[in-house]
Motif scaffolding. Structure first.
Motif, PDB file in Angstrom:
ATOM      1  N   GLY A 100       0.882  -1.341  -0.120  1.00 40.96           N
ATOM      2  CA  GLY A 100      -0.048  -0.074   0.201  1.00 40.96           C
ATOM      3  C   GLY A 100       0.904   1.233   0.191  1.00 40.96           C
ATOM      4  N   CYS A 101       1.830   1.206   0.892  1.00 43.74           N
ATOM      5  CA  CYS A 101       3.010   2.333   0.980  1.00 43.74           C
ATOM      6  C   CYS A 101       3.561   2.671  -0.568  1.00 43.74           C
ATOM      7  CB  CYS A 101       4.007   2.145   1.831  1.00 43.74           C
ATOM      8  SG  CYS A 101       5.066   3.433   2.126  1.00 43.74           S
ATOM      9  N   THR A 102       3.676   1.496  -1.390  1.00 48.21           N
ATOM     10  CA  THR A 102       4.573   1.653  -2.322  1.00 48.21           C
ATOM     11  C   THR A 102       3.553   2.275  -3.609  1.00 48.21           C
ATOM     12  OG1 THR A 102       5.728  -0.207  -2.083  1.00 48.21           O
ATOM     13  CG2 THR A 102       5.719   0.508  -4.498  1.00 48.21           C
ATOM     14  N   VAL A 103       2.253   1.574  -3.428  1.00 47.73           N
ATOM     15  CA  VAL A 103       1.217   2.113  -4.377  1.00 47.73           C
ATOM     16  C   VAL A 103       1.006   3.568  -4.084  1.00 47.73           C
ATOM     17  CG1 VAL A 103      -1.074   2.198  -4.981  1.00 47.73           C
ATOM     18  CG2 VAL A 103       0.206   0.079  -4.791  1.00 47.73           C
ATOM     19  N   GLN A 104       1.050   3.966  -2.928  1.00 51.46           N
ATOM     20  CA  GLN A 104       0.667   5.494  -2.326  1.00 51.46           C
ATOM     21  C   GLN A 104       1.702   6.409  -3.163  1.00 51.46           C
ATOM     22  OE1 GLN A 104       0.810   6.846   1.663  1.00 51.46           O
ATOM     23  NE2 GLN A 104      -1.186   6.940   1.447  1.00 51.46           N
ATOM     24  N   TYR A 105       3.075   6.137  -2.837  1.00 51.73           N
ATOM     25  CA  TYR A 105       4.114   6.989  -3.341  1.00 51.73           C
ATOM     26  C   TYR A 105       4.009   6.876  -4.903  1.00 51.73           C
ATOM     27  CZ  TYR A 105       7.855   3.371  -3.027  1.00 51.73           C
ATOM     28  OH  TYR A 105       8.503   2.145  -3.040  1.00 51.73           O
ATOM     29  N   ALA A 106       3.810   5.947  -5.460  1.00 53.73           N
ATOM     30  CA  ALA A 106       3.963   5.772  -6.950  1.00 53.73           C
ATOM     31  C   ALA A 106       2.614   6.635  -7.611  1.00 53.73           C
ATOM     32  CB  ALA A 106       3.633   4.524  -7.182  1.00 53.73           C
ATOM     33  N   ILE A 107       1.547   6.482  -6.889  1.00 53.60           N
ATOM     34  CA  ILE A 107       0.459   7.355  -7.609  1.00 53.60           C
ATOM     35  C   ILE A 107       0.866   8.875  -7.385  1.00 53.60           C
ATOM     36  CG2 ILE A 107      -1.789   7.974  -7.497  1.00 53.60           C
ATOM     37  CD1 ILE A 107      -2.584   4.969  -6.890  1.00 53.60           C
ATOM     38  N   PHE A 108       1.108   9.213  -6.089  1.00 55.49           N
ATOM     39  CA  PHE A 108       1.487  10.518  -5.749  1.00 55.49           C
ATOM     40  C   PHE A 108       2.341  11.311  -6.524  1.00 55.49           C
ATOM     41  CE2 PHE A 108       2.859  13.994  -2.805  1.00 55.49           C
ATOM     42  CZ  PHE A 108       1.474  14.508  -2.403  1.00 55.49           C
ATOM     43  N   HIS A 109       3.763  10.540  -6.722  1.00 51.70           N
ATOM     44  CA  HIS A 109       4.746  11.155  -7.733  1.00 51.70           C
ATOM     45  C   HIS A 109       4.046  11.258  -9.065  1.00 51.70           C
ATOM     46  CE1 HIS A 109       8.166  11.717  -5.213  1.00 51.70           C
ATOM     47  NE2 HIS A 109       7.249  11.148  -4.203  1.00 51.70           N
ATOM     48  N   TRP A 110       3.455  10.293  -9.559  1.00 55.93           N
ATOM     49  CA  TRP A 110       2.827  10.289 -10.915  1.00 55.93           C
ATOM     50  C   TRP A 110       1.909  11.519 -10.969  1.00 55.93           C
ATOM     51  CZ3 TRP A 110      -1.165   6.025 -12.958  1.00 55.93           C
ATOM     52  CH2 TRP A 110      -1.594   6.478 -14.613  1.00 55.93           C
ATOM     53  N   LEU A 111       0.983  11.868 -10.123  1.00 52.52           N
ATOM     54  CA  LEU A 111       0.069  12.971 -10.113  1.00 52.52           C
ATOM     55  C   LEU A 111       0.873  14.265  -9.992  1.00 52.52           C
ATOM     56  CD1 LEU A 111      -2.497  11.472  -7.815  1.00 52.52           C
ATOM     57  CD2 LEU A 111      -2.775  11.531 -10.322  1.00 52.52           C
ATOM     58  N   GLY A 112       1.682  14.306  -9.145  1.00 52.59           N
ATOM     59  CA  GLY A 112       2.584  15.501  -8.850  1.00 52.59           C
ATOM     60  C   GLY A 112       3.342  16.093 -10.254  1.00 52.59           C
ATOM     61  N   CYS A 113       4.078  14.973 -11.128  1.00 51.93           N
ATOM     62  CA  CYS A 113       4.571  15.675 -11.953  1.00 51.93           C
ATOM     63  C   CYS A 113       3.899  15.712 -13.284  1.00 51.93           C
ATOM     64  CB  CYS A 113       5.828  14.482 -12.495  1.00 51.93           C
ATOM     65  SG  CYS A 113       7.170  14.174 -11.344  1.00 51.93           S
ATOM     66  N   THR A 114       2.743  15.190 -13.401  1.00 51.49           N
ATOM     67  CA  THR A 114       1.789  15.204 -14.184  1.00 51.49           C
ATOM     68  C   THR A 114       1.170  16.933 -14.045  1.00 51.49           C
ATOM     69  OG1 THR A 114       0.958  13.086 -14.403  1.00 51.49           O
ATOM     70  CG2 THR A 114      -0.764  14.770 -15.116  1.00 51.49           C
ATOM     71  N   GLU A 115       0.792  17.061 -12.795  1.00 54.82           N
ATOM     72  CA  GLU A 115       0.468  18.434 -12.537  1.00 54.82           C
ATOM     73  C   GLU A 115       1.257  19.759 -12.854  1.00 54.82           C
ATOM     74  OE1 GLU A 115      -1.733  20.901  -8.841  1.00 54.82           O
ATOM     75  OE2 GLU A 115      -2.075  18.907  -9.091  1.00 54.82           O
TER      76      GLU A 115
END
Length: 324
Positions: A100-115
């Motif tokens: 869950g931690c891995t999925v969380q930081y993966a999605i978080f960084h994906w969204l951050g760079c996309t933004e």
């Protein structure tokens, strides 16, 4: 005392403990209320922006294509982190699984760079609208907007993939306590018990590229916009031009300033205590404020919201079941 799920070298732990504000128990209830209210407001505000951008014919211009994607990003931002934070604050167990931690930081960084790239695309849109108004519809055509959005999402995913591949290889030597509200790559690197020079360098290079390059394009665009606005003869025209850009500038500031503080400082000077509250700001406060920033200063969005509410009201009145 060693925990049963404590890892050994090379064997990842089964879960992590998210410290949050456990060292300040008196702060948990007020923070829980603030997070819950902010999450509800963020959901309502961003869903409203997405709906009016999609349903109102007057909001089918390029700016609102980008705005709807920004709102979707903010929805995902909050949903990735806030529910887990609320669960942890409302219970004595403050753990998150390794996966869950891995999925969380993966999605978080994906969204951050996309933004980052979406905000740069919005600045480009404002530049063309103000500096090249007669050619706006020719330059900012729908296929170009869709291509820019696709580049943003794919680039963010590529960056996240690199970060995840490097981070999952880090050993933690039994360390499980993350001094943060949720899982983030800098906090994971800080927790590792091995040399993290490769991770630090890769993170710094990629983040510098995804933060500084879009930020430079935004500043360059607004440099040209300011020069064009000062050439407008009427004060009313200048005020209108600045008004169309002010909301975007506020959102850019709220997003980029915390990101620069978090990711572009040397690893040796990274403070987890300060970093976790900065993370809290741009993971929930910024997504909550964005819809209100764009709505309060945008007559088109306010008008579209009124029309949408009127349609919903008419629908409810028309299909309201009989009370008697």
């Amino acid at each position: 005392m060693r925990s049963d799920n404590q890892s050994i070298w090379g064997d990842p732990p089964k879960d992590f403990i998210l410290l949050g504000v456990s060292d300040r128990p008196w702060l948990e209830l007020p923070l829980f209320v603030v997070l819950l209210v902010s999450y509800v407001l963020a959901m309502l505000g961003n869903i409203s922006i997405i709906l009016v951008s999609r349903l109102d014919p007057q909001l089918h211009s390029p700016m609102y294509i980008f705005l709807s994607h920004l709102s979707f990003l903010d929805l995902c931002y909050t949903t990735t982190t806030v529910p887990q934070m609320l669960v942890n604050m409302g219970s004595s167990s403050k753990t998150i699984s390794y996966s869950g931690c891995t999925v969380q930081y993966a999605i978080f960084h994906w969204l951050g760079c996309t933004e980052c790239i979406i905000l740069a695309a919005m600045a480009l849109d404002r530049y063309v609208a103000i500096c090249e108004p007669l050619r706006y519809t020719i330059i900012m055509h729908r296929p170009l907007c869709q291509q820019l959005v696709a580049v943003a999402w794919l680039s963010g995913f590529g960056n996240s993939l690199v970060q995840v591949v490097l981070t999952v290889q880090l050993p933690f030597c039994g360390r499980q306590v993350l001094n943060n509200f949720f899982c983030e790559v800098p906090a994971m690197i800080k927790l590792s018990c091995t040399d993290t020079a490769v991770n630090d360098t890769t993170l710094a290079v990629l983040v510098a590229f995804f933060v500084l390059v879009p930020l430079a394009l935004i500043l360059l665009s607004y440099g040209f916009i300011v020069r064009a606005v000062f050439r407008i003869q009427s004060s009313k025209g200048r005020h209108k031009a600045f008004g169309t850009c002010s909301s975007h500038l506020v959102v850019v500031s709220l997003f980029y300033l915390p990101a620069i503080y978090m990711y572009l400082q040397p690893p040796s000077s990274y403070s987890q205590e300060q970093g976790k509250f900065i993370s809290l700001f741009y993971s929930i406060i910024t997504p909550t404020l964005n819809p209100f920033i764009y709505t309060l200063r945008n007559k088109d969005v306010k008008g579209a919201l009124r029309r949408l509410l009127a349609r919903i009201w008419r629908f409810c009145i028309r299909y309201r079941p009989e009370m008697w």
